[in-house]
Design a protein around this motif. Structure first.
Motif, mmCIF file in Angstrom:
data_model
loop_
_atom_site.group_PDB
_atom_site.id
_atom_site.type_symbol
_atom_site.label_atom_id
_atom_site.label_comp_id
_atom_site.label_asym_id
_atom_site.label_seq_id
_atom_site.Cartn_x
_atom_site.Cartn_y
_atom_site.Cartn_z
ATOM 1 N N SER A 69 27.976 -9.508 31.584
ATOM 2 C CA SER A 69 28.782 -8.347 31.942
ATOM 3 C C SER A 69 28.020 -7.051 31.704
ATOM 4 C CB SER A 69 30.066 -8.345 31.108
ATOM 5 O OG SER A 69 30.831 -7.206 31.388
ATOM 6 N N VAL A 70 27.846 -6.276 32.780
ATOM 7 C CA VAL A 70 27.302 -4.919 32.700
ATOM 8 C C VAL A 70 28.176 -4.077 33.634
ATOM 9 C CG1 VAL A 70 25.274 -3.434 32.966
ATOM 10 C CG2 VAL A 70 24.960 -5.836 32.343
ATOM 11 N N PRO A 71 29.329 -3.625 33.143
ATOM 12 C CA PRO A 71 30.263 -2.887 34.003
ATOM 13 C C PRO A 71 29.639 -1.624 34.603
ATOM 14 C CG PRO A 71 31.305 -3.475 31.932
ATOM 15 C CD PRO A 71 29.849 -3.783 31.792
ATOM 16 N N TYR A 72 29.888 -1.416 35.882
ATOM 17 C CA TYR A 72 29.350 -0.247 36.569
ATOM 18 C C TYR A 72 29.820 1.042 35.912
ATOM 19 C CZ TYR A 72 28.882 3.506 39.912
ATOM 20 O OH TYR A 72 28.587 4.710 40.481
ATOM 21 N N THR A 73 31.097 1.128 35.563
ATOM 22 C CA THR A 73 31.634 2.381 35.019
ATOM 23 C C THR A 73 30.937 2.772 33.721
ATOM 24 O OG1 THR A 73 33.421 1.123 33.990
ATOM 25 C CG2 THR A 73 33.908 2.183 36.085
ATOM 26 N N ILE A 74 30.623 1.802 32.879
ATOM 27 C CA ILE A 74 29.919 2.094 31.625
ATOM 28 C C ILE A 74 28.463 2.429 31.911
ATOM 29 C CG2 ILE A 74 29.094 1.081 29.460
ATOM 30 C CD1 ILE A 74 31.748 -0.461 29.357
ATOM 31 N N SER A 75 27.829 1.672 32.814
ATOM 32 C CA SER A 75 26.415 1.878 33.130
ATOM 33 C C SER A 75 26.165 3.255 33.735
ATOM 34 C CB SER A 75 25.925 0.809 34.100
ATOM 35 O OG SER A 75 26.081 -0.456 33.525
ATOM 36 N N LYS A 76 27.105 3.708 34.545
ATOM 37 C CA LYS A 76 26.956 5.019 35.179
ATOM 38 C C LYS A 76 26.997 6.119 34.118
ATOM 39 C CE LYS A 76 28.850 7.994 38.714
ATOM 40 N NZ LYS A 76 30.021 8.346 39.475
ATOM 41 N N HIS A 78 26.581 5.645 30.730
ATOM 42 C CA HIS A 78 25.638 5.391 29.638
ATOM 43 C C HIS A 78 24.484 4.544 30.170
ATOM 44 C CE1 HIS A 78 28.760 6.871 26.972
ATOM 45 N NE2 HIS A 78 29.601 6.049 27.570
ATOM 46 N N LYS A 79 23.471 5.192 30.692
ATOM 47 C CA LYS A 79 22.380 4.475 31.349
ATOM 48 C C LYS A 79 21.570 3.585 30.413
ATOM 49 C CE LYS A 79 22.097 7.450 35.280
ATOM 50 N NZ LYS A 79 21.373 8.362 36.085
ATOM 51 N N GLU A 80 21.768 3.723 29.085
ATOM 52 C CA GLU A 80 21.049 2.842 28.164
ATOM 53 C C GLU A 80 21.473 1.382 28.344
ATOM 54 O OE1 GLU A 80 24.480 4.641 25.797
ATOM 55 O OE2 GLU A 80 22.890 5.462 27.016
ATOM 56 N N TYR A 81 22.638 1.152 28.951
ATOM 57 C CA TYR A 81 23.059 -0.224 29.261
ATOM 58 C C TYR A 81 22.094 -0.879 30.245
ATOM 59 C CZ TYR A 81 27.534 -0.144 26.833
ATOM 60 O OH TYR A 81 28.502 -0.109 25.865
ATOM 61 N N LEU A 82 21.436 -0.077 31.038
ATOM 62 C CA LEU A 82 20.512 -0.610 32.042
ATOM 63 C C LEU A 82 19.222 -1.115 31.425
ATOM 64 C CD1 LEU A 82 20.972 2.049 34.871
ATOM 65 C CD2 LEU A 82 22.192 -0.110 34.551
ATOM 66 N N THR A 83 18.932 -0.742 30.180
ATOM 67 C CA THR A 83 17.694 -1.205 29.546
ATOM 68 C C THR A 83 17.714 -2.712 29.293
ATOM 69 O OG1 THR A 83 18.520 -0.703 27.330
ATOM 70 C CG2 THR A 83 17.232 1.022 28.440
ATOM 71 N N LEU A 107 22.664 2.765 41.852
ATOM 72 C CA LEU A 107 22.279 3.274 40.536
ATOM 73 C C LEU A 107 20.978 2.622 40.065
ATOM 74 C CD1 LEU A 107 22.970 4.909 37.937
ATOM 75 C CD2 LEU A 107 24.291 2.927 37.194
ATOM 76 N N LEU A 108 20.879 1.302 40.217
ATOM 77 C CA LEU A 108 19.668 0.591 39.805
ATOM 78 C C LEU A 108 18.456 1.031 40.625
ATOM 79 C CD1 LEU A 108 21.160 -2.977 39.302
ATOM 80 C CD2 LEU A 108 20.264 -1.474 37.512
#
Length: 133
Positions: A69-76, A78-83, A107-108
């Protein structure tokens, strides 16, 4: 102008706006990711990072086996989720349909990821193995 003419103009405007909306999503998807059928997705998902971009509650109710799970709303926000996502492996995205997966792909792509794929018809069309939390 008559009432009927006003209704016709309104309906025509709605159709045009809807068409432009669909065209925007088509172009955005074409620029950011390739769509995969369920069969294509299943064939090569073992070599990819399978990411569920839905909200955590939806993920917990059921998700594709092996997905994280990597929710789009959180990733947008808080971009640190993308790490947690690797750039050297293909990324397979899905949501309930495809809209949020397209936004995540955009976003990616903006963050330098290139090998991005989206499950056509999303989780709602998935018939493969699933898991519930």
């Amino acid at each position: 102008m008559s009432f009927l003419a006003t209704i016709n103009i309104f309906l025509f405007s709605i159709i045009v706006i809807y068409g432009l909306y669909k065209l925007y999503f088509f172009i955005m998807r074409k620029r950011t990711a390739k769509m995969l059928t369920q069969e294509e997705f299943q064939e090569s998902m073992r070599n990819a990072q399978v990411i569920d971009v839905r909200e955590k509650e939806d993920f917990n109710r059921g998700h594709i086996l092996g997905a994280r799970s990597v929710p789009y709303t959180i990733s947008k926000a808080h971009k640190e989720y993308l790490t947690a996502i690797r750039k050297d492996k293909p990324i397979y995205l899905y949501d309930n349909k495809v809209a949020m997966a397209i936004y995540m792909a955009k976003l990616l792509k903006k963050e330098g990821f290139t090998d991005i794929y989206i499950l056509k018809d999303g989780y709602s069309g998935w018939t493969g193995k699933t898991k519930k939390k």
